[in-house]
Motif scaffolding. Sequence first.
Motif, PDB file in Angstrom:
ATOM      1  N   VAL A 120       0.861  -1.177   0.000  1.00  0.00           N
ATOM      2  CA  VAL A 120       0.000   0.000   0.000  1.00  0.00           C
ATOM      3  C   VAL A 120       0.901   1.232   0.000  1.00  0.00           C
ATOM      4  N   LEU A 121       0.702   2.129  -0.968  1.00  0.00           N
ATOM      5  CA  LEU A 121       1.498   3.338  -1.116  1.00  0.00           C
ATOM      6  C   LEU A 121       0.640   4.525  -0.690  1.00  0.00           C
ATOM      7  N   THR A 122       1.107   5.298   0.288  1.00  0.00           N
ATOM      8  CA  THR A 122       0.282   6.370   0.827  1.00  0.00           C
ATOM      9  C   THR A 122       1.046   7.681   0.947  1.00  0.00           C
ATOM     10  N   THR A 158      -1.741  -2.816   9.116  1.00  0.00           N
ATOM     11  CA  THR A 158      -3.092  -2.252   9.138  1.00  0.00           C
ATOM     12  C   THR A 158      -2.991  -0.809   9.597  1.00  0.00           C
ATOM     13  N   ARG A 159      -3.969   0.004   9.189  1.00  0.00           N
ATOM     14  CA  ARG A 159      -3.855   1.443   9.414  1.00  0.00           C
ATOM     15  C   ARG A 159      -5.159   2.000   9.968  1.00  0.00           C
ATOM     16  N   GLU A 160      -5.012   2.945  10.876  1.00  0.00           N
ATOM     17  CA  GLU A 160      -6.144   3.740  11.316  1.00  0.00           C
ATOM     18  C   GLU A 160      -5.703   5.192  11.352  1.00  0.00           C
ATOM     19  N   GLU A 162      -0.458  -0.558  12.473  1.00  0.00           N
ATOM     20  CA  GLU A 162       0.143  -1.655  13.207  1.00  0.00           C
ATOM     21  C   GLU A 162       0.616  -2.713  12.230  1.00  0.00           C
ATOM     22  N   ALA A 163       1.833  -3.141  12.407  1.00  0.00           N
ATOM     23  CA  ALA A 163       2.418  -4.159  11.542  1.00  0.00           C
ATOM     24  C   ALA A 163       2.661  -5.422  12.358  1.00  0.00           C
ATOM     25  N   ALA A 181       1.956   7.261  11.155  1.00  0.00           N
ATOM     26  CA  ALA A 181       2.422   6.553  12.344  1.00  0.00           C
ATOM     27  C   ALA A 181       2.039   5.091  12.217  1.00  0.00           C
ATOM     28  N   ILE A 182       3.001   4.202  12.399  1.00  0.00           N
ATOM     29  CA  ILE A 182       2.683   2.794  12.343  1.00  0.00           C
ATOM     30  C   ILE A 182       3.391   2.057  13.443  1.00  0.00           C
TER      31      ILE A 182
END
Length: 266
Positions: A170-172, A203-205, A196-197, A220-221
């Motif tokens: 996923v490219l953001t 996964t992203r929020e 969170e990895a 932030a991850i």
Amino acid sequence: KVFRQIKSAPNPPDLCLMAGDYSENGTRAELGAARDAFKLLGVPVFGVVGNHDFAANDERGAYDEIFPRQLNYRFEQHGWQFLALDSTQGRRGSGTSIPAATLQWLDDMVPKLDARRPTVLLTHFPLGALTPARPLNADALLERLKPLNLQAVFSGHFHGFTERRFADAVLTTNCCCSAWRANHDLSKEKGWFRCEARDGRITREDARRSRPALAGRAHAIRAGRQVELHAVRNQLRCPHRGDCQRHDVPRIPRDPALRSARTERH
């Protein structure tokens, strides 16, 4: 404010990823102040150079002095491998090409990497298809990463949310956290991604605020074994209006997919 918010999160960061543009004009004073500010996080900071970190055209002596060995490099954290790459062409903001030296670095490095390990890439210029200010040879960079287990690409430069796919990655890009600059996609939110990895996946929020923070732009991850990463891009005041000729990034994205992504988000 940005750093206080990050540090006060339920799971404080273990390291920080900085997506470029520590400064506005690439001066020693600006870059030194940014370096000292990031020390407030109390965690290792890994960054890449942005086009505003050049003093003039191809002059980035102050950046190289203040952030040594942060041009093209790799590091590992809890089973994940990270690549931080120079995607700039001096101070130019659009119509750029990724430097030949960066592509050569990848040619030399990729065969030495563990193709099975989940991988995160950090660049200043966005690499996602149809994203504003995408380098002309972005595909050439992405092709070199096909042998790897690439899971995420975090980029700066474009002040707004975009999400693209490349194979499993996923490219953001994300919104700007600056109190002085607006987002290019005209959205009002300020904040960062909290991702969170685990088990080789991310996964992203959203961690957004309706009011601007003092400075910065962030993803932030959390990665690997309870590891949190923050990719922050400093933003200073831009005196220009409309289509910003200095930054060469349109205020309103012309890609319908970007407007669609924003509609779905709201």
